[in-house]
Write an enzyme that holds these catalytic residues in place. Structure first.
Site, mmCIF file in Angstrom:
data_model
loop_
_atom_site.group_PDB
_atom_site.id
_atom_site.type_symbol
_atom_site.label_atom_id
_atom_site.label_comp_id
_atom_site.label_asym_id
_atom_site.label_seq_id
_atom_site.Cartn_x
_atom_site.Cartn_y
_atom_site.Cartn_z
ATOM 1 N N GLU A 13 4.396 10.573 -5.326
ATOM 2 C CA GLU A 13 3.813 9.567 -6.207
ATOM 3 C C GLU A 13 2.466 10.110 -6.708
ATOM 4 O O GLU A 13 1.569 10.362 -5.898
ATOM 5 C CB GLU A 13 3.592 8.273 -5.412
ATOM 6 C CG GLU A 13 2.896 7.207 -6.209
ATOM 7 C CD GLU A 13 2.703 5.913 -5.407
ATOM 8 O OE1 GLU A 13 2.354 5.981 -4.208
ATOM 9 O OE2 GLU A 13 2.899 4.835 -5.984
ATOM 10 N N GLY A 61 0.844 -1.196 0.000
ATOM 11 C CA GLY A 61 0.000 0.000 0.000
ATOM 12 C C GLY A 61 0.874 1.237 0.000
ATOM 13 O O GLY A 61 2.020 1.205 -0.462
ATOM 14 N N SER A 62 0.329 2.315 0.563
ATOM 15 C CA SER A 62 1.035 3.594 0.478
ATOM 16 C C SER A 62 2.160 3.663 1.512
ATOM 17 O O SER A 62 2.075 3.069 2.587
ATOM 18 C CB SER A 62 0.036 4.734 0.715
ATOM 19 O OG SER A 62 -0.512 4.598 2.018
ATOM 20 N N GLU A 88 5.610 -3.360 0.794
ATOM 21 C CA GLU A 88 5.661 -3.111 -0.655
ATOM 22 C C GLU A 88 4.922 -1.800 -0.876
ATOM 23 O O GLU A 88 3.690 -1.769 -0.818
ATOM 24 C CB GLU A 88 4.967 -4.250 -1.419
ATOM 25 C CG GLU A 88 5.622 -5.598 -1.258
ATOM 26 C CD GLU A 88 6.970 -5.689 -1.972
ATOM 27 O OE1 GLU A 88 7.204 -4.915 -2.907
ATOM 28 O OE2 GLU A 88 7.778 -6.531 -1.560
ATOM 29 N N LEU A 89 5.678 -0.722 -1.128
ATOM 30 C CA LEU A 89 5.056 0.601 -1.107
ATOM 31 C C LEU A 89 5.161 1.296 -2.465
ATOM 32 O O LEU A 89 5.391 0.644 -3.467
ATOM 33 C CB LEU A 89 5.705 1.414 0.017
ATOM 34 C CG LEU A 89 5.760 0.681 1.379
ATOM 35 C CD1 LEU A 89 6.532 1.476 2.400
ATOM 36 C CD2 LEU A 89 4.359 0.358 1.890
ATOM 37 N N CYS A 116 2.309 1.048 -8.824
ATOM 38 C CA CYS A 116 3.458 1.554 -8.054
ATOM 39 C C CYS A 116 4.692 1.714 -8.925
ATOM 40 O O CYS A 116 5.611 2.424 -8.562
ATOM 41 C CB CYS A 116 3.734 0.617 -6.889
ATOM 42 S SG CYS A 116 3.783 -1.087 -7.403
#
Ligand code: NAP
Length: 483
Positions: free
Chosen positions: A377, A229-230, A249-250, A283
């Site tokens: 992002e 996620g973020s 996992e960003l 991402c």
């Protein structure tokens, strides 16, 4: 396409709860179905059940874990189109991309089925000096135990698969909390899993509001928290998760370098795909393009022509390339960031407008460094073009970011390929393609703000297991009296 209601799964069983969560069609905003909403009590029960299931899961032999995964592959394959249509509507993902995601999820489970029977260990000769004569070590990996998985909205099926499949491959019970905006695809996988003969408590799939997932983060019975996620949420959870392992996992603002002499016939369609597929909600979407001065203007003009031709609209339409953003508020944020950049001196090369939850494929140039579209992002269909003097300048620009997930390089100069590999502060360097390229078996993850740990089946299996040493003293077995 959807049933009226979907139950959640608590300790392998479907449960209709008292509360539910509406799921919206992301292009029209209408409610298309409702899913059972888990409360704290359900989460507590799921954690207790997972802790009870851990020994039975650990004892499942490899052939059995493989069998379960293969049966999962068969069921996903059979329900391919149903899953793709559900994804398309709940995530606003164009149908062609939704089908690709289902195919990738099938690959993910198939790879896990193969890896489940390949968990090799190590034999260590430990007679490294006279006093250690007769000693030998065996190292094997054992499952960590109950895992908690939290997943985002943008690849609701395959990112859940990237956590479920390795957990099943190693024998860890798990609790999955899908994103509140896209819970249906995970629950459909729950239906498939519920039909398998798994130890009771082996899995729970519980849609709940983000902050209500706190027990999954804090409870010490959970041994690994794997979050996609973020960065804002992910790094906060790392502060709260106590002694458990954590994998993050960003996000990122991936860069792609187009070096002098690049073949633009190949590069342009790849960059357009990288920047605008899934409306930039990936991402590793191409957000920053660094083009050599010798080809900058030609690249810009060809990219603009190709981006302007992209169809946007109903994600169920086979011709649609750009679907809606996940919410209209997100589309408004992207619109604000474009306006902020323009106010600060940027030029819109193409796109730039919003239509409800849709944003046109947008290219910007002359963007000042402090504009959000540069350093944050965007998670929308926006890419920033910058002219670079030479390869050194390009490398400097790639690394000039708080993030580091993947970077792409179009160059045929082998020396530059080696330098990019050696000097890029990212989890993966892609050569001859866009940074948005991911194969589901490869190690995948980021450095800096982009993450902690790696996914990609074999790598996730490593995170979900711990090495244990068996130290053997042969001198004891070889005593002459045999005692
Ligand atoms: P998000 O807002 O961080 O949400 C991700 C998940 O975390 C959702 O399930 C969310 O639940 C949950 N959550 C939110 N607050 C929480 C809390 N306090 N405690 C526990 N869980 C909480 O991210 P998103 O908007 O769904 O996804 C976009 C982000 O994911 C982007 O930054 C993108 O780059 C990143 N991403 C990374 C990868 C990768 O592999 N590196 C892949 C895909 C996406 P709710 O939905 O209920 O709020």
């Amino acid at each position: 396409m959807f049933r009226e209601q979907y139950p959640y799964f608590l300790a392998n069983r479907p449960v209709q709860a008292n509360a539910d969560l509406p799921v919206r069609h992301k292009a029209t905003g209408e409610t298309v179905t409702r899913v059972a909403l888990a409360d704290r009590n359900a989460l507590e029960r799921a954690i207790a059940a997972a802790a009870d299931a851990a020994p039975a899961m650990r004892r499942l032999p490899a052939w059995r874990r493989q069998e379960i995964l293969l049966s999962f592959v068969a069921a996903l394959t059979e329900r391919h189109e149903e899953l793709a249509r559900a994804l398309c509507v709940e995530a606003g993902k164009p149908i062609r991309d939704a089908r690709t995601e289902v195919t990738r999820a099938i690959d993910t489970f198939r790879i896990a089925a193969e890896e489940a029977v390949r968990m090799y260990g190590e034999i260590l000769p430990l007679d490294i000096s006279e006093r250690n004569t007769g000693y030998e070590g065996h190292v094997r990996r054992f499952p960590v135990g109950p895992c908690a998985f939290i997943t985002p909205f943008n690849f609701p099926l395959n990112l859940a698969a990237h956590k479920m499949a390795p957990a099943l491959a190693v024998g860890c019970p798990f609790i999955l909390k899908p994103a509140s905006s896209t819970p249906v695809s995970s629950l459909l996988m729950g239906e498939i899993l519920a039909a398998q003969d798994l130890p009771e408590g082996a899995f729970s799939i519980l849609p709940c509001r983000g902050p209500d997932a706190e027990p999954l983060v804090r409870d010490e019975r959970i041994k690994l928290l794997s979050f996609t996620g973020s960065p804002e949420v992910g790094w906060r959870l790392k502060q709260q998760c106590g002694r458990k392992k954590i994998a993050l996992e960003l996000g990122g603002n991936a860069a792609c370098v187009v070096d002098e002499g690049s073949d633009l016939d190949y590069v342009v369609p790849r960059l357009v795909t990288g920047a605008f597929y899934q409306s930039g909600q990936s991402c590793i979407s191409v957000q920053r393009i660094f083009a050599h001065a010798s080809l900058y203007e030609e690249l810009r003009d060809r990219l603009a022509a190709a981006a302007t031709a992209l169809e946007w609209g109903d994600p169920l339409d086979e011709e649609t390339f750009l679907g809606p953003l996940i919410t209209e508020e997100d589309a408004e944020r992207v619109e604000r960031w474009i306006a902020e950049a323009v106010q600060a001196g940027a030029r819109i090369v193409c796109g730039g407008r919003r239509h409800g939850p849709f944003v046109e494929a947008t290219l910007l140039e002359d963007v000042p460094p402090m504009a959000h579209v540069n350093w944050r992002e965007v998670f929308g269909p926006v890419a920033v073009l910058k002219k670079v003097r030479d390869f050194d300048h390009a490398l400097h620009c790639v690394n000039n970011s708080e993030y580091g997930l993947q970077a792409g390089f179009f160059t045929r100069d082998f020396g530059r390929v080696r330098r990019a590999f050696a000097e890029c502060e990212v989890g993966g360097v892609v050569v001859g393609d866009i940074p948005s390229m991911r194969v589901d078996s490869m190690p995948y993850g980021g450095v800096k703000k982009s993450g902690f740990g790696r996914e990609g089946i074999r790598y996730a299996m490593e995170e979900m297991t711990e090495p244990r040493l068996l130290l053997i003293n042969d001198n004891y077995f070889n005593r002459e009296d045999g005692s």
